[in-house]
Design a protein around this motif. Structure first.
Motif, PDB file in Angstrom:
ATOM      1  N   UNK A 236       0.888  -1.239  -0.001  1.00 23.44           N
ATOM      2  CA  UNK A 236       0.133   0.227  -0.126  1.00 23.44           C
ATOM      3  C   UNK A 236       0.744   1.357   0.079  1.00 23.44           C
ATOM      4  N   UNK A 237       0.634   2.193  -0.900  1.00 23.59           N
ATOM      5  CA  UNK A 237       1.429   3.493  -1.033  1.00 23.59           C
ATOM      6  C   UNK A 237       1.151   4.170   0.053  1.00 23.59           C
ATOM      7  N   UNK A 238       2.330   4.790   0.704  1.00 22.56           N
ATOM      8  CA  UNK A 238       2.262   5.928   1.859  1.00 22.56           C
ATOM      9  C   UNK A 238       2.481   7.250   1.206  1.00 22.56           C
ATOM     10  N   UNK A 239       1.671   8.158   1.644  1.00 23.34           N
ATOM     11  CA  UNK A 239       1.937   9.374   1.076  1.00 23.34           C
ATOM     12  C   UNK A 239       3.440  10.038   1.275  1.00 23.34           C
ATOM     13  N   UNK A 240       3.665  10.955   0.695  1.00 20.48           N
ATOM     14  CA  UNK A 240       5.142  11.262   0.840  1.00 20.48           C
ATOM     15  C   UNK A 240       5.528  12.621  -0.165  1.00 20.48           C
ATOM     16  N   UNK A 241       6.536  13.020  -0.197  1.00 19.94           N
ATOM     17  CA  UNK A 241       7.002  14.401  -1.084  1.00 19.94           C
ATOM     18  C   UNK A 241       6.908  15.587  -0.489  1.00 19.94           C
ATOM     19  N   UNK A 242       7.375  16.594  -0.896  1.00 20.00           N
ATOM     20  CA  UNK A 242       7.373  17.845  -0.397  1.00 20.00           C
ATOM     21  C   UNK A 242       6.092  18.757  -1.036  1.00 20.00           C
ATOM     22  N   UNK A 243       5.513  19.264  -0.097  1.00 25.21           N
ATOM     23  CA  UNK A 243       4.597  20.377  -0.766  1.00 25.21           C
ATOM     24  C   UNK A 243       5.183  21.492  -1.573  1.00 25.21           C
ATOM     25  N   UNK A 296      -7.285  -2.613   0.296  1.00 27.23           N
ATOM     26  CA  UNK A 296      -6.846  -1.523   1.210  1.00 27.23           C
ATOM     27  C   UNK A 296      -7.069  -0.288   0.285  1.00 27.23           C
ATOM     28  N   UNK A 297      -6.933   0.698   1.297  1.00 27.89           N
ATOM     29  CA  UNK A 297      -7.367   2.088   0.425  1.00 27.89           C
ATOM     30  C   UNK A 297      -6.814   3.061   1.189  1.00 27.89           C
ATOM     31  N   UNK A 298      -6.301   4.003   0.793  1.00 26.03           N
ATOM     32  CA  UNK A 298      -5.284   5.121   1.223  1.00 26.03           C
ATOM     33  C   UNK A 298      -6.034   6.389   1.098  1.00 26.03           C
ATOM     34  N   UNK A 299      -6.342   7.304   2.061  1.00 22.19           N
ATOM     35  CA  UNK A 299      -7.212   8.506   1.887  1.00 22.19           C
ATOM     36  C   UNK A 299      -6.442   9.795   2.184  1.00 22.19           C
ATOM     37  N   UNK A 300      -6.133  10.911   1.642  1.00 23.20           N
ATOM     38  CA  UNK A 300      -5.517  12.020   1.923  1.00 23.20           C
ATOM     39  C   UNK A 300      -6.433  13.030   2.325  1.00 23.20           C
ATOM     40  N   UNK A 344     -12.445  -4.669  -4.171  1.00 23.34           N
ATOM     41  CA  UNK A 344     -12.076  -3.170  -4.304  1.00 23.34           C
ATOM     42  C   UNK A 344     -12.557  -2.232  -3.092  1.00 23.34           C
ATOM     43  N   UNK A 345     -11.799  -1.466  -2.431  1.00 23.09           N
ATOM     44  CA  UNK A 345     -12.512  -0.273  -1.697  1.00 23.09           C
ATOM     45  C   UNK A 345     -12.249   0.992  -2.326  1.00 23.09           C
ATOM     46  N   UNK A 346     -13.148   1.754  -2.396  1.00 27.04           N
ATOM     47  CA  UNK A 346     -12.949   3.252  -2.877  1.00 27.04           C
ATOM     48  C   UNK A 346     -13.350   4.261  -1.887  1.00 27.04           C
ATOM     49  N   UNK A 347     -12.860   5.336  -1.496  1.00 27.25           N
ATOM     50  CA  UNK A 347     -13.215   6.400  -0.584  1.00 27.25           C
ATOM     51  C   UNK A 347     -13.309   7.545  -1.480  1.00 27.25           C
ATOM     52  N   UNK A 348     -14.432   8.199  -1.140  1.00 26.38           N
ATOM     53  CA  UNK A 348     -14.801   9.498  -1.849  1.00 26.38           C
ATOM     54  C   UNK A 348     -14.632  10.574  -1.307  1.00 26.38           C
ATOM     55  N   UNK A 349     -14.245  11.700  -1.805  1.00 23.26           N
ATOM     56  CA  UNK A 349     -14.066  13.049  -1.120  1.00 23.26           C
ATOM     57  C   UNK A 349     -15.344  13.451  -0.474  1.00 23.26           C
ATOM     58  N   UNK A 350     -16.376  12.993  -0.959  1.00 27.42           N
ATOM     59  CA  UNK A 350     -17.735  13.375  -0.383  1.00 27.42           C
ATOM     60  C   UNK A 350     -18.228  12.727   0.723  1.00 27.42           C
TER      61      UNK A 350
END
Length: 1230
Positions: A236-243, A296-300, A344-350
């Motif tokens: 599962x991908x973990x968020x990263x990187x600079x803004x 698995x699903x990741x949500x930012x 599959x799992x999907x999280x929507x922004x709403x």
């Protein structure tokens, strides 16, 4: 034999789902893959309902899906990995509401192969590149970019292959704007391959490898590779990187590696963190069984992120990572909620969670809270020595939680899914139904259901109330043109009219200006704010200030029929004259000076609604008793002149002109249809030419036995037509195509649109003396489902010939039966263990049952009353037996009394198949079939997978042998078996060739006369015959091709249709001469001495037809789906597919449709770039079957292509569409 394949119900399983802004609007959509179909779903944020926006057959097999967005873009693209050997990038075009292929890059062979990429897809989170990988060795990376015109471009593939390695999963790392990096889980098998002792295989390491795409040098480097847990299965991908805006980091980057029983956070040059996966604290759990994460699903969110991981039990865990800049300080996990096991799992922004279930219905949940403030135990990597990594090879101490009902989520919508259909039957057992119903046994485990499917639209009743008499018509009307809702309901009785006002309640009103002492013929809100009532003696025009203008009929005449719209009124008098009125600009009704004599009694009239921005509609349709329909002009230049005429086969009972969109005829603007209902129950639909008023392209359809009534209604803000006969039908537009479907509802005598606050999109109808207000929630669905819950996975079902009850066997592996469970709990109580009763009482249909060791079974026989849709009785099986086959047998030895025989086996292991003992349980029906009494059990040496009644006896496929049993007092008596000789006998006997063993196991049986058709699990269908004088079972013909049979049915005495495990349907036929020769041989001696061919039977069947359906066929039936229609072969598929194979009647049809199919293959390319001919001939070239699903897409082609193809076929576009519709309607009624 030539067949036409049509899918009635496309597959309902979802193999993968992705979320994104595919339409470029602000809202998110979900693209789901249904194996061979792509669909775009749109959840409504207000109501929480999911609607299908577009569904498209891809004529290929979809293996993987991913969404990506180019940096700075506002719209997502979908990338598809399939069995076409090509990378496909799709864009959803909202204007045409279709998927558009942006790129198609070929990289390998077609077919789902191990080393051809397409199985795994991973996109860089910033949309700069994508990796596509195979199961083994091959990985390709494509760079995605824009050209000067801002169009998406794709580079040549860059290779990242690694020989001799098996790939378990790949994922794109989130590295911000540094070089795109992909992580892969790989196992190198070089040493395992060469080591015969198996030592190297046991010591093989699973590696987590980073591949970096160097954008400067344009090639891929293996950057980092380290051994990880050997039981890892998911990354599962973990968020990263600079803004860009600040110095803050989005997250630590890296991956979560999901392993058996625990989860590890890993990244290059960073310390690892490990936490256990919490387990259910259940008294009956199997302590040796591991637990893995399957979805698995990741949500930012702004400044934060979390993961939802799902275990194979369906439990969701919320995982969070605490970090300072790029350093992880803790990995935390806690129980969140329990939902069905998802593919599959999907999280929507709403704030929604979409769960694409592996089996059964798909769910849409809404987040109530994020589970932060509850008192669920949270497990953190800090509470273990060195963050849980003190000894990576040792398991962490187990963590437990108590499952509970939903707390953080609530269910807001459910998408019905038949997946998987294990078995089905087609029968017509409902009272007063003229079409058969499909009874399907669906699902897996405790969530299984038994479903009754009926062709028609589901109707949701809102209000039902009794009336003082029996009305003959009903209308609703607004008071002013721009009112949002209707104000009055008008009911017409034989001798009067009743007006009801719609408010908080519905009550009678007097002062409306309507005449209440006479019946009403028509009601219309006319002009800006006036009302109009037509009654037999005149017309009342009620103005907004309650003044009434009245037009009276000349004495001695009455009005017999009327039609109205916002500006025009036409009435027909009993003297066969037409009187025409039009509204002038002051709002007065003016009569046209002439009256038109029709020469024959007028039975029906209709005018269309006034088109937008026009004064009037130019055409009137008049149906007369002389069996004609005339189109009369209402144009000021030629008022009341007859323009065209159509002769009918019976007097018309109703006419309705409506403008409806049908993309098959006209893509852009609505087409004007004249619908003519006849007194004999036939409906004609013709197209009215808007320029010259001619009638063209007539289609007919039989609706029922009563004269038809037609009513124009609004269905979801689009015009539709209700046709009322002995069944009610609805004609409406859905996804731009015209549909015509019956309503599953009581017969209506009259109906009208109804719009009020409680029901803005409703209909109002009368049946007898009952007034009903209802709505149609699910447009586009062809089958209404009614479900009964089951305890375990259904295996087979059978119907009782007399009482219409259904007998269904169900059984689950690795599950304890109720008896064994009670015994185990009793032992635990005796041992003084504390038992958590609350956890034991949790509903199994939500939480499933605890897993037991292999070889444990729970099983039973269920008796179902399908008419009342309820379980009558459930008989559990004891001593670890499970049911595998079922038959109703009239034993001749008992005077033809019906018995139920169930084939069971004890302590069964599936692979390799073994059991301590098989049994044939014989039951007698008691209490009119509502109960069963066990007469006796007959032991067998293998699992009886197929049994069938045969000439007053029972024929059974017990493992590899075919046996015949008869009724005895203590058990069934074995009369004969097709024995397999030992090799020593073979060398002496010269008839070795005839005797054929069934090589693996007998799975299907069918019979006619003394012939038995045997389906072998791996060796196709064999023809056997029973010769009574010599008491022999002889196999005399088989197939030249080995096939893995899943289901079969006899088409006639010499022909069989069967489905195999690879998604093919085929028809085999035995030569008539051989058939007669075998039947004429009284003792079977002739067969016995014939020489076998190809190590099998002496004769071979010939293949007549072959077709790749793309779904595993689980049952096939020869049925007629339409009253008086021809017989078709209906099949059901594992993914929820229901389809039919229709035999062509004439050679002319075969030539026409085959040529159309060839044109369609060239015009309508597959969305995934798969060649249609090779897809339908996946394993064996397609033979004598035309793909109806491909031909039906003709209606969606651009008009220019349609006319080009029609020209090649020497037909008009209308004729081609009419032929396709006729093929579908006459065979299936759909």
């Amino acid at each position: 034999m030539h067949l036409y394949n049509l899918t009635l119900q496309p597959p309902t399983a979802i193999t993968q789902a992705i979320v994104g802004n595919f339409s470029g609007a602000r809202q998110q959509e979900i693209i789901v893959s249904r194996g061979t179909r792509l669909e775009l779903l749109r959840p409504d944020v207000q109501t929480g309902k999911i609607s299908t926006v577009v569904a498209s057959d891809v004529f290929g097999s979809i293996r993987s899906l991913a969404a990506f967005r180019l940096t700075g873009g506002t719209k997502d693209y979908a990338i598809v990995g399939s069995d076409s050997g090509r990378t496909i990038i799709l864009d959803y075009d909202p204007k045409t509401s279709s998927f558009v292929k942006v790129h198609q890059e070929t990289y390998g062979k077609s077919g789902a192969r191990r080393i051809v990429p397409g199985q795994y897809l991973a996109a860089d989170p910033k949309g700069r590149s994508v990796m596509i990988a195979g199961m083994e060795k091959a990985k390709l990376v494509y760079i995605l970019n824009r050209d000067a015109a801002a169009n998406l471009t794709i580079s040549s593939p860059l290779e990242a292959h690694k020989n001799n390695s098996i790939i378990h999963h790949i994922v794109g790392l989130d590295v911000g704007f540094e070089n795109p990096t992909f992580a892969a889980l790989e196992v190198d098998y070089t040493e395992s391959d060469q080591d015969p002792t198996g030592e190297a295989f046991n010591n093989a390491e699973k590696l987590l490898t980073y591949y970096e795409l160097d954008l400067g040098l344009n090639h891929v480097v293996r950057k980092w590779s380290e051994a990880t847990d050997p039981r890892a299965n998911l990354l599962v991908q973990v968020p990263g990187g600079q803004l860009a805006s600040s110095e803050r980091y989005d997250g630590p980057s890296g991956v979560l590696v999901c392993c058996e029983d625990h989860i590890i956070y890993r990244h290059m040059d960073a310390p690892q963190h490990r936490v256990p996966i919490p387990r259910r604290k259940h008294p009956l759990e199997d302590p040796d069984r591991g637990l893995i994460i399957t979805a698995a699903v990741m949500h930012k969110m702004k400044g934060a992120f979390f993961f939802l991981l799902q275990s194979e039990e369906g439990d969701l865990y919320k995982v969070t990572i605490e970090h300072e800049e790029q350093n992880v300080t803790a990995l935390k996990i806690k129980y969140f909620d329990t939902v069905p096991v998802a593919s599959s799992l999907c999280i929507l922004k709403s704030g929604f969670l979409f769960v694409a279930a592996e089996f059964g219905n798909h769910h849409l949940y809404q987040f109530q809270k994020l589970g932060d403030d509850d008192n669920e135990p949270e497990f953190s990597s800090i509470s273990y020595p060195s963050c849980g990594m003190a000894d990576p090879s040792e398991a962490l101490p187990r963590a437990y939680f108590r499952p509970r009902p939903l707390d953080n989520l609530t269910l807001v919508d459910e998408l019905e899914s038949l997946d998987p259909i294990i078995d089905a039957k087609v029968m017509n057992i409902l009272p007063n139904s003229d079409t058969p119903q499909i009874f399907a046994a669906c699902g897996r485990g405790a969530k299984s259901t038994f479903r009754m499917l009926r062709h028609g639209l589901e109707v949701e009743e809102v209000v039902s109330s009794d009336l003082p008499g029996i009305p003959n018509a009903v209308w609703t009307t607004k008071v002013k043109e721009d009112d949002a809702f209707d104000s009055y309901i008008i009911l017409s009785f034989v001798n009067g009219t009743l007006v009801l006002s719609i408010g908080e309640t519905i009550e009678e009103v007097q002062d409306t200006g309507f005449l209440s002492s006479a019946p009403t013929l028509a009601v219309q809100q006319i002009g800006a704010d006036a009302l109009l009532q037509v009654h037999p003696h005149g017309i009342r025009h009620v103005l907004s200030d309650r003044r009434v203008n009245e037009w009276r009929v000349p004495s001695g005449k009455t009005i017999v029929s009327a039609t109205t719209n916002k500006r025009q009124v036409v009435v027909a008098l009993s003297s066969a004259e037409l009187v025409y009125f039009e509204l002038d600009l002051e709002g007065q009704l003016n009569e046209y000076q002439d009256r038109k004599a029709m020469g024959s009694t007028v039975l029906a009239l209709s005018i269309a609604e006034v088109p937008e921005g026009r004064q009037r509609t130019p055409y009137l349709a008049v149906g007369c008793e002389d069996q004609t329909v005339r189109i009369v002009s209402l144009d000021p230049e030629s008022t009341l002149e007859t323009i065209s005429l159509q002769a009918l086969t019976a007097p018309p009972s109703a006419i309705c002109i409506a403008d409806m969109l049908d993309a098959g005829i006209n893509k852009i603007s609505p087409t004007t249809f004249v619908n003519i209902g006849l007194q004999n129950g036939v409906l004609l639909r013709t197209v009215l030419d808007p320029i010259n008023g001619q009638l063209t392209d007539t289609r007919t359809r039989f609706l029922g036995t009563r004269p038809i009534r037609l009513i124009r209604v609004m269905i979801q803000r689009n015009p539709g037509i209700l046709a009322l006969s002995s069944r009610s039908w609805l004609n409406y537009t859905y996804q731009n195509l015209m549909h015509f479907t019956p309503l599953i509802f009581d017969n209506l005598d009259y109906a009208w649109s109804f719009s009020a606050e409680l029901c803005p999109e409703g209909l109002i109808g009368i049946s007898g003396s009952v007034l009903r207000i209802f709505q149609i929630p699910k447009l586009g669905t062809k089958l209404k489902q009614d479900a009964i819950p089951l305890s375990y996975t259904p295996r087979k079902l059978i119907s009782h010939p007399a009482n219409n009850y259904l007998y269904l066997i169900e059984g689950d592996h690795r599950v304890m039966g109720e008896g064994a469970k009670a015994q185990k709990l009793e032992e635990l109580r005796r041992a003084g263990k504390m038992i958590d009763e609350e956890v034991l009482d949790l509903p199994a249909e939500v939480f499933g049952r605890p897993k037991a060791p292999a070889g444990t079974w729970a099983s039973g026989i269920r008796i179902i009353n399908p008419v009342e849709a309820k379980t009558v009785n459930f008989i559990p099986l004891d001593n670890n037996e499970s049911a595998f086959s079922i038959a109703v047998v009239p034993f001749a030895a008992k005077g033809g009394e019906l018995h139920l025989v169930v084939g069971t086996a004890q302590d069964t292991f599936l692979a390799p198949r073994s059991c301590t003992s098989g049994f044939l349980r014989t039951y007698r029906f008691t209490e009119d079939g509502e109960n069963l009494e066990l007469l006796h059990k007959t032991e067998t040496n293998d699992v009886p997978l197929a049994i069938l009644a045969f000439q007053g006896r029972l024929v059974a496929g017990v493992g590899k042998s075919l046996r015949l049993y008869d009724m005895g007092k203590k058990k069934l008596l074995r009369k004969v078996e097709n024995k397999v000789p030992s090799p020593i006998q073979v060398s002496f006997a010269n008839y070795s060739h005839f005797v054929q063993s069934f090589l693996s196991a007998i799975v299907t049986l069918a019979t006619q006369g003394s012939r038995i058709l045997v389906g072998d699990m791996q060796e196709s269908i064999s023809f056997a015959v029973y010769k009574a004088p010599e008491n022999r079972l002889l196999v005399f013909a088989d197939d030249s091709q080995p096939r893995w049979i899943t289901s079969s049915a006899m088409v006639d005495y010499n022909t069989v249709v069967a489905g195999d495990r690879f998604g093919n349907v085929f028809v085999n036929r035995l030569d008539q001469k051989i058939s007669d020769q075998v039947d004429d041989d009284p003792t079977g001696a002739g067969i016995l001495h014939e020489k076998g061919i190809l190590a099998g039977a002496p004769h071979k069947t010939q293949m007549l037809a072959h077709f790749h359906v793309g779904d595993i066929v689980t049952s096939i039936h020869k049925v007629s789906l339409v009253a008086g229609g021809r017989e078709v072969m209906m099949y059901t598929g594992l993914h929820g597919t229901i389809g039919i194979l229709v035999p062509f009647v004439s050679k002319e049809d075969v030539d026409f449709i085959s040529t159309l199919e060839q044109h369609m293959r060239t015009e309508q390319g597959s969305l995934v770039g798969r060649d249609h001919l090779s897809w339908r001939g996946y394993y064996v070239p397609v033979k004598a079957v035309v793909d109806g699903d491909l031909c039906e897409t003709y209606a969606r082609l651009p008009a220019s292509k349609q006319s080009a193809i029609a020209g090649e076929l020497d037909r008009t576009v209308g004729e081609v569409l009419k032929k396709l519709e006729q093929l579908r309607v006459t065979a299936s009624g759909f």
